[in-house]
Design a protein around this motif. Structure first.
Motif, PDB file in Angstrom:
ATOM      1  N   PHE A  14       0.830  -1.198   0.000  1.00  0.00           N
ATOM      2  CA  PHE A  14       0.000   0.000   0.000  1.00  0.00           C
ATOM      3  C   PHE A  14       0.867   1.251   0.000  1.00  0.00           C
ATOM      4  O   PHE A  14       0.697   2.141  -0.823  1.00  0.00           O
ATOM      5  N   PHE A  15       1.828   1.331   0.934  1.00  0.00           N
ATOM      6  CA  PHE A  15       2.665   2.517   1.027  1.00  0.00           C
ATOM      7  C   PHE A  15       3.569   2.674  -0.195  1.00  0.00           C
ATOM      8  O   PHE A  15       3.843   3.782  -0.619  1.00  0.00           O
ATOM      9  N   ALA A  16       4.012   1.561  -0.768  1.00  0.00           N
ATOM     10  CA  ALA A  16       4.861   1.640  -1.955  1.00  0.00           C
ATOM     11  C   ALA A  16       4.087   2.190  -3.151  1.00  0.00           C
ATOM     12  O   ALA A  16       4.668   2.784  -4.051  1.00  0.00           O
ATOM     13  N   SER A  17       2.765   2.016  -3.147  1.00  0.00           N
ATOM     14  CA  SER A  17       1.965   2.498  -4.267  1.00  0.00           C
ATOM     15  C   SER A  17       1.670   3.993  -4.172  1.00  0.00           C
ATOM     16  O   SER A  17       1.258   4.606  -5.144  1.00  0.00           O
ATOM     17  N   LEU A  18       1.897   4.586  -3.004  1.00  0.00           N
ATOM     18  CA  LEU A  18       1.658   6.011  -2.823  1.00  0.00           C
ATOM     19  C   LEU A  18       2.894   6.817  -3.189  1.00  0.00           C
ATOM     20  O   LEU A  18       4.013   6.391  -2.902  1.00  0.00           O
ATOM     21  N   PRO A  19       2.713   7.972  -3.815  1.00  0.00           N
ATOM     22  CA  PRO A  19       3.888   8.801  -4.057  1.00  0.00           C
ATOM     23  C   PRO A  19       4.440   9.312  -2.728  1.00  0.00           C
ATOM     24  O   PRO A  19       3.691   9.662  -1.827  1.00  0.00           O
ATOM     25  N   ALA A  20       5.748   9.317  -2.623  1.00  0.00           N
ATOM     26  CA  ALA A  20       6.372   9.781  -1.380  1.00  0.00           C
ATOM     27  C   ALA A  20       6.217  11.289  -1.270  1.00  0.00           C
ATOM     28  O   ALA A  20       6.451  12.023  -2.214  1.00  0.00           O
ATOM     29  N   ALA A  21       5.788  11.739  -0.110  1.00  0.00           N
ATOM     30  CA  ALA A  21       5.679  13.176   0.138  1.00  0.00           C
ATOM     31  C   ALA A  21       7.083  13.741   0.281  1.00  0.00           C
ATOM     32  O   ALA A  21       7.978  13.098   0.831  1.00  0.00           O
ATOM     33  N   ALA A  22       7.279  14.957  -0.217  1.00  0.00           N
ATOM     34  CA  ALA A  22       8.593  15.597  -0.146  1.00  0.00           C
ATOM     35  C   ALA A  22       9.069  15.680   1.295  1.00  0.00           C
ATOM     36  O   ALA A  22      10.252  15.496   1.583  1.00  0.00           O
ATOM     37  N   GLY A  23       8.160  15.927   2.221  1.00  0.00           N
ATOM     38  CA  GLY A  23       8.525  15.999   3.632  1.00  0.00           C
ATOM     39  C   GLY A  23       9.046  14.671   4.160  1.00  0.00           C
ATOM     40  O   GLY A  23       9.991  14.635   4.949  1.00  0.00           O
ATOM     41  N   ASP A  24       8.440  13.559   3.708  1.00  0.00           N
ATOM     42  CA  ASP A  24       8.916  12.239   4.123  1.00  0.00           C
ATOM     43  C   ASP A  24      10.325  11.994   3.616  1.00  0.00           C
ATOM     44  O   ASP A  24      11.176  11.484   4.349  1.00  0.00           O
ATOM     45  N   VAL A  25      10.566  12.334   2.370  1.00  0.00           N
ATOM     46  CA  VAL A  25      11.890  12.126   1.783  1.00  0.00           C
ATOM     47  C   VAL A  25      12.928  12.940   2.554  1.00  0.00           C
ATOM     48  O   VAL A  25      13.995  12.430   2.915  1.00  0.00           O
ATOM     49  N   GLU A  26      12.608  14.193   2.853  1.00  0.00           N
ATOM     50  CA  GLU A  26      13.552  15.048   3.584  1.00  0.00           C
ATOM     51  C   GLU A  26      13.773  14.552   5.011  1.00  0.00           C
ATOM     52  O   GLU A  26      14.903  14.527   5.501  1.00  0.00           O
ATOM     53  N   ARG A  27      12.689  14.128   5.681  1.00  0.00           N
ATOM     54  CA  ARG A  27      12.844  13.570   7.032  1.00  0.00           C
ATOM     55  C   ARG A  27      13.677  12.289   6.989  1.00  0.00           C
ATOM     56  O   ARG A  27      14.529  12.059   7.850  1.00  0.00           O
ATOM     57  N   GLY A  28      13.459  11.478   5.978  1.00  0.00           N
ATOM     58  CA  GLY A  28      14.224  10.248   5.825  1.00  0.00           C
ATOM     59  C   GLY A  28      15.700  10.521   5.588  1.00  0.00           C
ATOM     60  O   GLY A  28      16.566   9.834   6.129  1.00  0.00           O
TER      61      GLY A  28
END
Length: 108
Positions: A14-28
């Motif tokens: 499910f999560f892999a099918s969602l586009p990653a939010a820019a905030g998630d990428v930056e937090r990661g």
């Protein structure tokens, strides 16, 4: 155990099918830098400070990134051929952010 694994795999899909939010990428990216950057190359380029620690941009060539979810939740305790890696464990939100970041830097 199988039921838990099935739910984990469904959540990953499910999560892999969602586009990653820019905030998630930056937090990661911040989590990777703070927790992993002293040994691993965490960006799209560069060498790992510890040559036995794989660069994060190449992780998907070794195994599916979604397989890291459970290890990150329970605490990764692996070594890199003689180099001990400190144990880590992350919250669900941190895991999603870290996986979003890892997905954003993988070399195809």
């Amino acid at each position: 155990m199988r039921r838990r694994l099935g739910r984990s795999l469904a959540a990953i899909a499910f999560f892999a099918s969602l586009p990653a939010a820019a905030g998630d990428v930056e937090r990661g990216r911040g989590l990777a830098k703070a927790n992993c950057g002293r040994c691993h190359a965490i960006g799209k380029a560069g060498e790992s400070a510890n040559p036995k620690a794989p660069p994060f941009r190449l992780l998907a060539k070794r195994y599916p990134l979604g397989n890291l979810e459970e290890a990150l939740a329970e605490g990764i305790v692996v070594g890199h051929e003689g180099a001990e890696m400190p144990p880590f464990s992350f919250s669900s939100e941190q895991i999603q952010a870290l996986l979003a970041y890892l997905g954003s830097i993988q070399r195809k």
